[in-house]
Design an enzyme around this catalytic site. Structure first.
Site, PDB file in Angstrom:
ATOM      1  N   VAL A 282      -5.686 -20.826  29.955  1.00 38.26           N
ATOM      2  CA  VAL A 282      -4.353 -20.598  29.379  1.00 38.26           C
ATOM      3  C   VAL A 282      -4.387 -20.841  27.871  1.00 38.26           C
ATOM      4  O   VAL A 282      -3.827 -20.084  27.078  1.00 38.26           O
ATOM      5  CB  VAL A 282      -3.305 -21.523  30.053  1.00 38.26           C
ATOM      6  CG1 VAL A 282      -1.996 -21.487  29.287  1.00 38.26           C
ATOM      7  CG2 VAL A 282      -3.091 -21.076  31.470  1.00 38.26           C
ATOM      8  N   ALA A 283      -5.092 -21.899  27.470  1.00 32.30           N
ATOM      9  CA  ALA A 283      -5.143 -22.214  26.044  1.00 32.30           C
ATOM     10  C   ALA A 283      -5.956 -21.183  25.276  1.00 32.30           C
ATOM     11  O   ALA A 283      -5.615 -20.813  24.153  1.00 32.30           O
ATOM     12  CB  ALA A 283      -5.752 -23.600  25.860  1.00 32.30           C
ATOM     13  N   ILE A 285      -6.521 -18.029  25.964  1.00 29.91           N
ATOM     14  CA  ILE A 285      -5.996 -16.658  25.863  1.00 29.91           C
ATOM     15  C   ILE A 285      -4.908 -16.650  24.795  1.00 29.91           C
ATOM     16  O   ILE A 285      -3.922 -17.379  24.900  1.00 29.91           O
ATOM     17  CB  ILE A 285      -5.427 -16.202  27.219  1.00 29.91           C
ATOM     18  CG1 ILE A 285      -6.567 -16.103  28.233  1.00 29.91           C
ATOM     19  CG2 ILE A 285      -4.709 -14.863  27.083  1.00 29.91           C
ATOM     20  CD1 ILE A 285      -6.111 -16.001  29.654  1.00 29.91           C
ATOM     21  N   GLU A 287      -2.078 -15.666  24.020  1.00 30.23           N
ATOM     22  CA  GLU A 287      -0.941 -14.903  24.531  1.00 30.23           C
ATOM     23  C   GLU A 287       0.151 -14.752  23.469  1.00 30.23           C
ATOM     24  O   GLU A 287       0.957 -13.835  23.526  1.00 30.23           O
ATOM     25  CB  GLU A 287      -0.397 -15.536  25.826  1.00 30.23           C
ATOM     26  CG  GLU A 287       0.356 -16.852  25.670  1.00 30.23           C
ATOM     27  CD  GLU A 287      -0.589 -18.033  25.431  1.00 30.23           C
ATOM     28  OE1 GLU A 287      -1.784 -17.882  25.694  1.00 30.23           O
ATOM     29  OE2 GLU A 287      -0.119 -19.087  24.973  1.00 30.23           O
ATOM     30  N   ASP A 329       8.890  12.947  -5.762  1.00 33.29           N
ATOM     31  CA  ASP A 329       9.817  13.823  -6.474  1.00 33.29           C
ATOM     32  C   ASP A 329      10.016  13.264  -7.867  1.00 33.29           C
ATOM     33  O   ASP A 329       9.816  12.076  -8.093  1.00 33.29           O
ATOM     34  CB  ASP A 329      11.194  13.795  -5.793  1.00 33.29           C
ATOM     35  CG  ASP A 329      11.213  14.623  -4.540  1.00 33.29           C
ATOM     36  OD1 ASP A 329      10.306  15.435  -4.369  1.00 33.29           O
ATOM     37  OD2 ASP A 329      12.146  14.442  -3.741  1.00 33.29           O
ATOM     38  N   ASP A 651      14.020  14.800  -0.234  1.00 38.21           N
ATOM     39  CA  ASP A 651      15.438  14.536   0.004  1.00 38.21           C
ATOM     40  C   ASP A 651      16.147  15.675   0.720  1.00 38.21           C
ATOM     41  O   ASP A 651      17.078  15.481   1.457  1.00 38.21           O
ATOM     42  CB  ASP A 651      16.151  14.202  -1.318  1.00 38.21           C
ATOM     43  CG  ASP A 651      15.781  15.154  -2.438  1.00 38.21           C
ATOM     44  OD1 ASP A 651      15.199  16.223  -2.146  1.00 38.21           O
ATOM     45  OD2 ASP A 651      16.077  14.849  -3.606  1.00 38.21           O
ATOM     46  N   ASP A 655      12.584  19.626   3.077  1.00 36.13           N
ATOM     47  CA  ASP A 655      11.469  18.695   2.854  1.00 36.13           C
ATOM     48  C   ASP A 655      11.005  18.055   4.160  1.00 36.13           C
ATOM     49  O   ASP A 655       9.939  17.454   4.222  1.00 36.13           O
ATOM     50  CB  ASP A 655      11.890  17.555   1.906  1.00 36.13           C
ATOM     51  CG  ASP A 655      12.100  18.064   0.493  1.00 36.13           C
ATOM     52  OD1 ASP A 655      11.532  19.116   0.164  1.00 36.13           O
ATOM     53  OD2 ASP A 655      12.828  17.408  -0.276  1.00 36.13           O
ATOM     54  N   GLU A 720     -12.087 -24.485  20.968  1.00 37.86           N
ATOM     55  CA  GLU A 720     -11.655 -25.173  22.194  1.00 37.86           C
ATOM     56  C   GLU A 720     -12.616 -24.883  23.342  1.00 37.86           C
ATOM     57  O   GLU A 720     -13.080 -25.792  24.036  1.00 37.86           O
ATOM     58  CB  GLU A 720     -10.249 -24.715  22.592  1.00 37.86           C
ATOM     59  CG  GLU A 720      -9.163 -25.287  21.697  1.00 37.86           C
ATOM     60  CD  GLU A 720      -7.859 -24.490  21.786  1.00 37.86           C
ATOM     61  OE1 GLU A 720      -7.632 -23.810  22.812  1.00 37.86           O
ATOM     62  OE2 GLU A 720      -7.075 -24.541  20.816  1.00 37.86           O
ATOM     63  N   ASN A 745      -2.948 -26.401  22.496  1.00 40.44           N
ATOM     64  CA  ASN A 745      -2.522 -25.005  22.451  1.00 40.44           C
ATOM     65  C   ASN A 745      -1.096 -24.885  21.945  1.00 40.44           C
ATOM     66  O   ASN A 745      -0.786 -24.053  21.088  1.00 40.44           O
ATOM     67  CB  ASN A 745      -2.642 -24.428  23.874  1.00 40.44           C
ATOM     68  CG  ASN A 745      -2.339 -22.946  23.899  1.00 40.44           C
ATOM     69  OD1 ASN A 745      -2.762 -22.237  22.997  1.00 40.44           O
ATOM     70  ND2 ASN A 745      -1.628 -22.497  24.908  1.00 40.44           N
ATOM     71  N   THR A 748      -0.760 -26.501  18.000  1.00 38.93           N
ATOM     72  CA  THR A 748      -1.491 -25.875  16.887  1.00 38.93           C
ATOM     73  C   THR A 748      -1.279 -24.365  16.835  1.00 38.93           C
ATOM     74  O   THR A 748      -1.271 -23.786  15.765  1.00 38.93           O
ATOM     75  CB  THR A 748      -3.002 -26.160  16.967  1.00 38.93           C
ATOM     76  OG1 THR A 748      -3.480 -25.685  18.212  1.00 38.93           O
ATOM     77  CG2 THR A 748      -3.314 -27.617  16.811  1.00 38.93           C
ATOM     78  N   ASP A 749      -1.117 -23.741  17.998  1.00 42.42           N
ATOM     79  CA  ASP A 749      -1.012 -22.280  17.983  1.00 42.42           C
ATOM     80  C   ASP A 749       0.359 -21.782  17.546  1.00 42.42           C
ATOM     81  O   ASP A 749       0.481 -20.759  16.909  1.00 42.42           O
ATOM     82  CB  ASP A 749      -1.311 -21.716  19.382  1.00 42.42           C
ATOM     83  CG  ASP A 749      -2.806 -21.661  19.641  1.00 42.42           C
ATOM     84  OD1 ASP A 749      -3.525 -22.276  18.845  1.00 42.42           O
ATOM     85  OD2 ASP A 749      -3.222 -21.033  20.619  1.00 42.42           O
TER      86      ASP A 749
HETATM   87  P1  ATP Z   1      12.733  17.075  -7.752  1.00 42.45           P
HETATM   88  O1  ATP Z   1      12.059  17.834  -6.674  1.00 42.45           O
HETATM   89  O2  ATP Z   1      11.872  16.288  -8.610  1.00 42.45           O
HETATM   90  O3  ATP Z   1      13.939  16.330  -7.300  1.00 42.45           O
HETATM   91  P2  ATP Z   1      14.435  18.816  -9.101  1.00 42.45           P
HETATM   92  O4  ATP Z   1      15.598  18.043  -8.663  1.00 42.45           O
HETATM   93  O5  ATP Z   1      14.351  19.086 -10.544  1.00 42.45           O
HETATM   94  O6  ATP Z   1      13.111  18.208  -8.732  1.00 42.45           O
HETATM   95  P3  ATP Z   1      15.533  21.018  -7.775  1.00 42.45           P
HETATM   96  O7  ATP Z   1      16.734  20.216  -7.503  1.00 42.45           O
HETATM   97  O8  ATP Z   1      14.951  21.851  -6.705  1.00 42.45           O
HETATM   98  O9  ATP Z   1      14.367  20.147  -8.274  1.00 42.45           O
HETATM   99  O10 ATP Z   1      15.863  21.904  -9.056  1.00 42.45           O
HETATM  100  C1  ATP Z   1      15.006  22.910  -9.479  1.00 42.45           C
HETATM  101  C2  ATP Z   1      15.648  23.651 -10.605  1.00 42.45           C
HETATM  102  O11 ATP Z   1      16.855  24.241 -10.157  1.00 42.45           O
HETATM  103  C3  ATP Z   1      16.025  22.775 -11.782  1.00 42.45           C
HETATM  104  O12 ATP Z   1      14.993  22.729 -12.713  1.00 42.45           O
HETATM  105  C4  ATP Z   1      17.231  23.483 -12.363  1.00 42.45           C
HETATM  106  O13 ATP Z   1      16.829  24.442 -13.299  1.00 42.45           O
HETATM  107  C5  ATP Z   1      17.845  24.186 -11.171  1.00 42.45           C
HETATM  108  N1  ATP Z   1      18.992  23.436 -10.666  1.00 42.45           N
HETATM  109  C6  ATP Z   1      19.024  22.167 -10.284  1.00 42.45           C
HETATM  110  N2  ATP Z   1      20.244  21.809  -9.859  1.00 42.45           N
HETATM  111  C7  ATP Z   1      21.014  22.905  -9.963  1.00 42.45           C
HETATM  112  C8  ATP Z   1      22.387  23.203  -9.662  1.00 42.45           C
HETATM  113  N3  ATP Z   1      23.212  22.289  -9.176  1.00 42.45           N
HETATM  114  N4  ATP Z   1      22.821  24.436  -9.909  1.00 42.45           N
HETATM  115  C9  ATP Z   1      21.993  25.381 -10.378  1.00 42.45           C
HETATM  116  N5  ATP Z   1      20.715  25.167 -10.683  1.00 42.45           N
HETATM  117  C10 ATP Z   1      20.210  23.957 -10.483  1.00 42.45           C
END
Ligand code: ATP
Length: 926
Positions: A282-283, A285, A287, A329, A651, A655, A720, A745, A748-749
């Site tokens: 027991v000691a 293992i 656990e 990004d 984001d 993606d 042990e 056991n 200390t454990d």
């Molecule tokens: P990341 O991927 O680093 O977040 P980012 O935010 O610059 O990059 P996007 O948001 O895809 O990438 O934007 C790409 C391009 O689109 C920008 O460089 C800009 O010229 C244009 N853009 C960004 N936001 C807008 C918007 N609200 N309306 C119109 N064009 C936009």
């Protein structure tokens, strides 16, 4: 009247049926009252393990059951006190295990709740963010691309709105949705195109909808039992340790059997040997190991939360420590996402904009002179587009108390803040500086339709009415927007966009981008009555290019240092952005991402490359610009083919595949979509790159801590077993009685091992290359350290026992000396385990928990030795000064020997990880 289905109703009927106002939503009181009535908007969860079951589970272990059986027998044989004490120790052990597992379980649950989704809801006429679980029928929710639909809703407004409903309908292609009533009666779910269903995913566009059903009443609720998905929370390491545990059981039981047989052959009483054998098993293992691993993981995860990193998938904690590349990004993660327009370009003219932040104070100058908006038609047009093609708004918010304290000198009680996308916010501020805002244009221009921004098209446009006519306003990445333009506003005239004029625009855009500015182009078109305007293609063509806006987005202050830390830790940082290549390169330069000879690649070049070509240069690329989300997946895969462990941020909804494919998918807590969060293993609650680096540091620390207590527990157990084994082999009496073995056991454990699990990291944690993902937990000589230390502890304990026995004292005293030596040797060893080298390399008092744990274990041992009532139970006697000297010498020898070894640099303690120069090459498995 026949009752209408939700999909058949007009907007007004809906509002009436649900007791809601489409323009104001519910009031907070109504929502609160409905929440009581309808319950929370949650799907019922699968079965939870009750605390009682969890407690009883602690006693399910086979060897513990054998021990209980043996104890009962000894109770029957009249050894009541022995039996009671053993049972008490087993129960105490069980309680300790229960507390460990219960804590682990609770923290995992808390983590789950932390990453629960929110919803944008209209309440009291304002858009607010509430937890999705608090939605009630009648609420008005606002949806955008990347959101999970939080309840069943009837759409009342849509803009190019598409949802992916495969979870419900099996149809994996996103379906277009609209807000008009559908007259047919019985429609299958897939055809109810004006309804949004809980759990489905918005892939494009925006919409507004009324909640019609929540929680288990939703379509998803109906099949909730079928889709009850439990995420595998066991990490690969936990899995491997579980298997190791099984092997250790076999080894421990095997050795124990040998001990028992040898003891009996040397004339020990059979029953006594049997009890000693079971106690030893027991000691021996470990656990407690799985629970302590979980605790170390869970507590580490709590620490990460404090550092703004929320772990969604526990296995990623381990993977974090192996990360060799972070693909990040740019906007908002490496930079502050606080944009300010500083420069304009209008048909060959260059204008400067003054003012900082979101405060609409500042002006526009050309050369030295302030511009006159009244007589500057192109500038007016640009500002109008910026204001109309915009969903962000500015407002004044009170400066919070804390902020006020920090900015003591500042007398203002309010500050300007932004609702919406920061890029659009910067444009709203630009207009407001000259009095052109969405509000000032209200009534003159009326928006009828929006073609929302997406990171694929990199532009957005709106259709507005103006003086009886219709107008398209568009903005977006200049290189892509220019493709849709046929004319340009030059010197106040609309002229054809010739290649040479196009060239001039591109040059201006590149010049701005080269100064790290984010550049957006603005364009428009007056529509003729016969022009179609249903689709983006019909609308975004033949545009008149007006000008460029350049905005700064300063890098986050802490990021430069974080990138340098990564470099020292052998982790490569790669920027992946939708922004212009020159902007990206300029910011990469400011942050120290790009080393000499490093490459930047844009989306177009990437698309033209084959996978093989990419594989050849991927190690040398530090910046990917103007990429689309689907490129991210290729980048991840290529890096992985080169042996990298990849952390990737994202984001947007698109993606998600790359986030899923990455070894550590990271989503943004503030700006990220639900879909990206759900695909991720880690969510950054502050969207900050530096947080990823903190998480990696924690990940490395947690892994090292797990190694520390594995080292401690296993070496103790080897010690042990060896003490008993050798004694029986050479025909000595039992050096420890069963109760003593169990006591060792327990004291200390338990606590000391747990305290090691929360130990501070060593200073040079971020100065090594990442460990290989395939690394064995016993790598870097851990196995050797465990065995050698175990042998030393065993020999020293036995030595102390033998010396005492030889000096002619009683067996009980010799056993007491052995008991004290074993406990002391382990309590000294625990401090050794804090360092990859030895006790002499770290301040032993640094970990307060460990000091406390060791002190309490020490006190418990002294109780057993010096409290008279306990002496007969534990078969101990008080020790004199000479015996204590022997105990201390014997217990100190292992640490002394290993410590000297480490100072002299024997192989077992040599620093096996070397500091590395960073060259961006792939990690080498050590
Ligand atoms: P990341 O991927 O680093 O977040 P980012 O935010 O610059 O990059 P996007 O948001 O895809 O990438 O934007 C790409 C391009 O689109 C920008 O460089 C800009 O010229 C244009 N853009 C960004 N936001 C807008 C918007 N609200 N309306 C119109 N064009 C936009």
């Amino acid at each position: 009247m026949e009752h209408k289905s939700w999909h058949q109703m007009e907007k007004e009927e809906l509002a009436q049926a649900l007791g809601s106002a489409p323009d104001r939503g519910l009031t907070s009181e109504e929502a609160g009252e409905r929440l009581q009535r309808y319950g929370r908007n949650e799907l019922s969860e699968g079965k939870k393990i009750s605390p009682i079951t969890l407690f009883l589970n602690q006693f399910k272990d086979f060897m513990v059951l054998v021990l209980v059986g043996a104890t009962l027998i000894s109770g029957l044989l009249g050894e009541y006190l022995d039996a009671l004490t053993i049972v008490a120790i087993i129960v105490l052990n069980g309680i300790l295990g229960f507390i460990q597992e219960f804590r682990a379980e609770r923290s995992l649950r808390a983590l789950k709740e932390l990453s629960a989704p929110n919803a944008n809801v209209m309440r009291n006429g304002e858009v607010v963010v509430v937890p999705a679980s608090e939605l009630v029928p009648g609420d008005i929710v606002l949806l955008e691309s990347g959101d999970r639909v939080p309840a069943d809703i009837r759409l009342i407004e849509t803009n190019s709105f598409y949802a992916e409903e495969s979870a419900l309908t099996g149809e994996s292609v996103p379906v277009g949705k609209h807000a008009s009533p559908i007259w047919e009666h019985d429609l299958p779910l897939g055809d109810q195109r004006n309804l949004g269903f809980m759990g489905t995913m918005v892939t494009r566009g925006t919409a507004k909808g009324l909640v019609i059903r929540t929680g288990m009443n939703t379509e998803m609720g109906k099949i909730a039992d079928l889709i009850q998905q439990t995420e595998a929370m066991e990490t690969p390491l936990q899995h491997r340790l579980e298997q190791l545990g099984k092997i250790l059981i076999v080894v421990a039981v095997g050795l124990t059997v040998m001990v028992v047989i040898a003891g009996i052959l040397h004339g020990q009483p059979t029953y006594g040997m049997f009890l000693a054998g079971v106690s030893l098993a027991v000691a021996a293992i470990p656990e407690g190991l799985p629970a302590i691993v979980t605790i170390a993981l869970a507590l580490g995860v709590q620490r990460m939360i404090k550092r703004k990193a929320i772990v969604r998938k526990l296995p990623s904690v381990e993977t974090l420590g192996c990360a060799s590349v972070i693909c990040s990004d740019k906007t908002g993660t490496l930079t502050q996402n606080k944009m300010t327009v500083t420069r304009l370009w209008l048909g060959g003219r260059r204008l400067e904009v003054s003012g900082e932040g979101y405060e609409p104070v500042g002006g526009i100058t050309e050369g030295e002179a302030a511009v006159d908006l009244k007589s500057d038609q192109p500038l007016r047009r640009l500002l109008q587009i910026a204001a109309l093609c915009n969903n962000a708004s500015l407002y004044k918010r009170p400066i919070e108390e804390e902020n006020k304290k920090r900015k003591i000198k500042e007398a203002r009680a309010e500050e300007w803040a932004l609702k919406g996308d920061p890029t659009e916010g910067a444009l709203a501020v630009l207009g407001a500086k000259l009095g052109v805002s969405a509000k000032s244009l209200e009534g003159i221009y009326n928006r009828i339709k929006e073609f929302p921004f997406d990171s694929e098209r990199k532009r957005m446009s709106v259709l507005v009415t103006h003086q009886g006519g219709r107008l398209i306003c568009a903005k977006g990445a200049p290189d892509l927007l220019l493709e849709q333009c046929s004319y340009i506003l030059w010197d106040g005239n609309i002229v054809p966009l010739t290649p040479s004029l196009k060239q001039k625009v591109s040059q201006a855009a590149e010049e701005m981008a080269g100064s790290a500015l984010r550049v957006l182009g603005m364009a428009y078109r007056d529509l003729r009555p016969q022009d179609a305007c249903e689709t983006e293609q019909e609308v975004e063509c033949q545009l008149v290019f007006v000008g460029l806006t350049g905005m700064i987005d300063p890098p986050r202050r802490e990021v430069r240092e974080a990138i340098a830390t990564c470099r020292r830790a052998g982790i490569k940082t790669v920027m992946i952005t939708g922004d212009h290549q020159l902007t990206a390169e300029a910011i990469a330069g400011q942050l120290g991402i790009m080393p000499r000879g490093g490459m930047a690649v844009n989306g177009r070049q990437l698309a033209a490359m084959s996978d093989e070509q990419l594989d050849k240069i991927v190690n040398n690329i530090y910046v990917y610009a103007r990429v689309s989300p689907e490129h991210k997946l290729r980048i991840v895969k290529s890096l992985q083919r080169q042996g990298h462990v990849v952390a990737m941020t994202g984001d947007g909804v698109n993606d998600a595949p790359a986030i899923k494919a990455a070894d550590i998918g990271i989503a943004m807590g503030i700006t990220g979509t639900d879909v990206s969060k759900e695909a991720s293993a880690l969510v950054l609650s502050d969207d900050n790159f530096a947080t990823i680096v903190s998480a990696i540091e924690e990940g490395r620390g947690i892994y090292e801590n797990i190694r520390k207590f594995i080292r401690y527990l296993l070496a103790s157990n080897v010690g042990e077993i060896l003490t008993m084994f050798l004694a029986m082999m050479v025909g000595l009496p039992l050096p420890l009685v069963p109760i003593q073995i169990l006591w060792v056991n327990l004291v200390t454990d338990g606590l000391p091992a747990m305290a090691l699990g929360v130990d501070q990291a060593e200073k040079d944690l971020m100065q090594h290359k990442p460990r290989s993902a395939k690394e064995n937990i016993f790598a870097r000589r851990l196995g050797w350290k465990i065995i050698s230390r175990g042998i030393l502890i065993g020999l020293c304990t036995l030595g102390a026992f033998w010396i005492t026995l030889r000096s002619g004292t009683s067996l009980v005293e010799a056993q007491t000396v052995a008991f004290a030596t074993l406990v002391m040797a382990q309590l000294i060893h625990v401090f050794d385990c804090r360092s990859s080298r030895s006790i002499f390399h770290r301040n032993p008092l640094q970990n307060r928990y460990l000091v406390l744990a060791v002190l309490s274990s020490l006190v418990l041992m002294l109780c057993v030795l010096y409290i008279e009532a306990l002496q007969p139970i534990f078969k101990t006697v008080p020790l004199d000064f000479r015996s204590w000297c022997l105990v201390f010498v014997a217990a100190g020898i292992p640490t002394f020997v290993m410590g000297i070894g480490s100072v002299l640099g024997t192989p077992g303690n040599k620093k096996t990880r070397t500091r590395i120069p960073f060259d961006g090459s792939k990690p080498i498995a050590r």
